[in-house]
Design a protein around this motif. Sequence first.
Motif, PDB file in Angstrom:
ATOM      1  N   ILE A 151     -28.753  20.808 -22.078  1.00 42.11           N
ATOM      2  CA  ILE A 151     -27.558  21.446 -22.932  1.00 42.11           C
ATOM      3  C   ILE A 151     -28.240  23.135 -22.376  1.00 42.11           C
ATOM      4  CG2 ILE A 151     -26.602  22.692 -25.436  1.00 42.11           C
ATOM      5  CD1 ILE A 151     -26.565  19.043 -25.930  1.00 42.11           C
ATOM      6  N   TRP A 152     -29.651  23.257 -22.661  1.00 38.31           N
ATOM      7  CA  TRP A 152     -29.985  24.540 -22.988  1.00 38.31           C
ATOM      8  C   TRP A 152     -30.662  24.734 -21.370  1.00 38.31           C
ATOM      9  CZ3 TRP A 152     -27.950  28.162 -25.916  1.00 38.31           C
ATOM     10  CH2 TRP A 152     -27.401  27.882 -27.307  1.00 38.31           C
ATOM     11  N   ALA A 153     -30.754  24.163 -20.378  1.00 37.73           N
ATOM     12  CA  ALA A 153     -31.563  24.261 -19.409  1.00 37.73           C
ATOM     13  C   ALA A 153     -30.520  24.006 -17.781  1.00 37.73           C
ATOM     14  CB  ALA A 153     -33.250  24.398 -18.961  1.00 37.73           C
ATOM     15  N   VAL A 154     -30.271  22.479 -17.904  1.00 37.44           N
ATOM     16  CA  VAL A 154     -29.830  21.816 -16.927  1.00 37.44           C
ATOM     17  C   VAL A 154     -28.262  22.039 -16.643  1.00 37.44           C
ATOM     18  CG1 VAL A 154     -29.475  19.386 -16.309  1.00 37.44           C
ATOM     19  CG2 VAL A 154     -31.547  19.263 -16.679  1.00 37.44           C
ATOM     20  N   VAL A 155     -27.953  21.668 -16.931  1.00 38.73           N
ATOM     21  CA  VAL A 155     -26.112  22.198 -17.114  1.00 38.73           C
ATOM     22  C   VAL A 155     -25.971  23.758 -16.781  1.00 38.73           C
ATOM     23  CG1 VAL A 155     -24.067  22.780 -17.885  1.00 38.73           C
ATOM     24  CG2 VAL A 155     -25.031  20.770 -18.833  1.00 38.73           C
ATOM     25  N   PRO A 156     -27.266  24.861 -17.401  1.00 34.04           N
ATOM     26  CA  PRO A 156     -26.273  26.252 -16.765  1.00 34.04           C
ATOM     27  C   PRO A 156     -27.192  26.488 -15.111  1.00 34.04           C
ATOM     28  CG  PRO A 156     -27.285  26.440 -19.837  1.00 34.04           C
ATOM     29  CD  PRO A 156     -27.010  24.762 -18.475  1.00 34.04           C
ATOM     30  N   CYS A 157     -27.907  25.541 -15.479  1.00 35.44           N
ATOM     31  CA  CYS A 157     -28.576  25.879 -13.879  1.00 35.44           C
ATOM     32  C   CYS A 157     -27.568  24.813 -12.743  1.00 35.44           C
ATOM     33  CB  CYS A 157     -30.125  25.197 -13.825  1.00 35.44           C
ATOM     34  SG  CYS A 157     -31.432  26.255 -14.659  1.00 35.44           S
ATOM     35  N   ILE A 158     -27.469  24.363 -13.513  1.00 39.59           N
ATOM     36  CA  ILE A 158     -25.916  23.159 -11.958  1.00 39.59           C
ATOM     37  C   ILE A 158     -24.807  25.051 -11.851  1.00 39.59           C
ATOM     38  CG2 ILE A 158     -24.454  21.926 -11.876  1.00 39.59           C
ATOM     39  CD1 ILE A 158     -26.788  19.951 -13.516  1.00 39.59           C
ATOM     40  N   LYS A 159     -24.834  25.042 -13.324  1.00 43.40           N
ATOM     41  CA  LYS A 159     -23.103  26.303 -13.676  1.00 43.40           C
ATOM     42  C   LYS A 159     -23.315  26.878 -12.728  1.00 43.40           C
ATOM     43  CE  LYS A 159     -20.222  23.482 -15.981  1.00 43.40           C
ATOM     44  NZ  LYS A 159     -19.284  23.362 -15.269  1.00 43.40           N
ATOM     45  N   SER A 160     -24.399  28.035 -12.652  1.00 47.68           N
ATOM     46  CA  SER A 160     -25.153  28.522 -11.918  1.00 47.68           C
ATOM     47  C   SER A 160     -25.628  28.511 -10.846  1.00 47.68           C
ATOM     48  CB  SER A 160     -26.594  29.221 -12.713  1.00 47.68           C
ATOM     49  OG  SER A 160     -26.631  30.395 -11.554  1.00 47.68           O
ATOM     50  N   TYR A 161     -25.996  27.161  -9.922  1.00 48.77           N
ATOM     51  CA  TYR A 161     -25.933  27.226  -8.708  1.00 48.77           C
ATOM     52  C   TYR A 161     -24.495  27.272  -8.171  1.00 48.77           C
ATOM     53  CZ  TYR A 161     -26.698  24.541  -4.612  1.00 48.77           C
ATOM     54  OH  TYR A 161     -26.732  23.725  -3.111  1.00 48.77           O
ATOM     55  N   LEU A 162     -23.325  25.877  -9.430  1.00 56.37           N
ATOM     56  CA  LEU A 162     -21.938  26.036  -8.714  1.00 56.37           C
ATOM     57  C   LEU A 162     -21.769  27.458  -7.835  1.00 56.37           C
ATOM     58  CD1 LEU A 162     -20.859  23.169  -9.919  1.00 56.37           C
ATOM     59  CD2 LEU A 162     -21.547  23.217  -7.980  1.00 56.37           C
ATOM     60  N   ILE A 163     -21.537  27.833  -9.136  1.00 59.81           N
ATOM     61  CA  ILE A 163     -20.817  29.844  -9.046  1.00 59.81           C
ATOM     62  C   ILE A 163     -21.421  30.548  -7.149  1.00 59.81           C
ATOM     63  CG2 ILE A 163     -21.200  32.320  -9.626  1.00 59.81           C
ATOM     64  CD1 ILE A 163     -20.783  30.752 -13.223  1.00 59.81           C
ATOM     65  N   GLU A 164     -22.929  30.241  -7.542  1.00 60.83           N
ATOM     66  CA  GLU A 164     -23.261  30.920  -5.896  1.00 60.83           C
ATOM     67  C   GLU A 164     -22.866  30.304  -4.531  1.00 60.83           C
ATOM     68  OE1 GLU A 164     -25.293  33.759  -6.428  1.00 60.83           O
ATOM     69  OE2 GLU A 164     -25.306  34.002  -8.546  1.00 60.83           O
ATOM     70  N   ILE A 165     -23.534  29.131  -5.382  1.00 59.56           N
ATOM     71  CA  ILE A 165     -22.931  28.572  -4.057  1.00 59.56           C
ATOM     72  C   ILE A 165     -21.597  28.257  -3.076  1.00 59.56           C
ATOM     73  CG2 ILE A 165     -22.313  25.787  -4.111  1.00 59.56           C
ATOM     74  CD1 ILE A 165     -24.758  26.046  -1.761  1.00 59.56           C
ATOM     75  N   GLN A 166     -20.593  28.747  -4.517  1.00 59.57           N
ATOM     76  CA  GLN A 166     -19.473  28.884  -3.943  1.00 59.57           C
ATOM     77  C   GLN A 166     -18.380  30.454  -3.251  1.00 59.57           C
ATOM     78  OE1 GLN A 166     -16.227  29.739  -7.923  1.00 59.57           O
ATOM     79  NE2 GLN A 166     -14.932  28.881  -6.355  1.00 59.57           N
TER      80      GLN A 166
END
Length: 151
Positions: free
Chosen positions: A100-115
């Motif tokens: 909840i506090w590390a994996v999902v935020p990292c994935i969301k951040s990565y998806l925003i940057e990769i967009q």
Amino acid sequence: MAEERTELEERIIIKDQHTKEIDLVNRDPKHINEDVVKVDFEDVIAEPVGTYSFDGVWKASYTTFTVSKYWCYRLLSAVLGIPLAVVWGFLFALISFCHIWAVVPCIKSYLIEIQCVSRIYSLCIHTFCDPFFEALSKICSNIRVALRKEI
């Protein structure tokens, strides 16, 4: 009055998620241990035809196996069940916390940057590659291939 009832029912439902009744008859409702622990006397000890022990020995062996398996499991679960439940609860809480506090935020951040990178990449492709391939397709559009079978 009806709104007060539904609010009270919602509070009860929320409370019941942690204090719900457990089924003491069917303790494996999702059948997660169905293939693993179904070990009976007949699965471990079997006498083929022609090599039988005394009937009394066979009955005593069956009873000893069944009762000792039953009581050893009960004693082990009584001694180790609660400490292991604490360990497993802690482990799954830790996994949930990390997810909840590390994996999902990292994935969301990565998806925003990769967009952002994806848009830049797309612009480069459309700017440089599209005209090249359009010109290449116009050059190759006049090529005709004819197959003839010569005898």
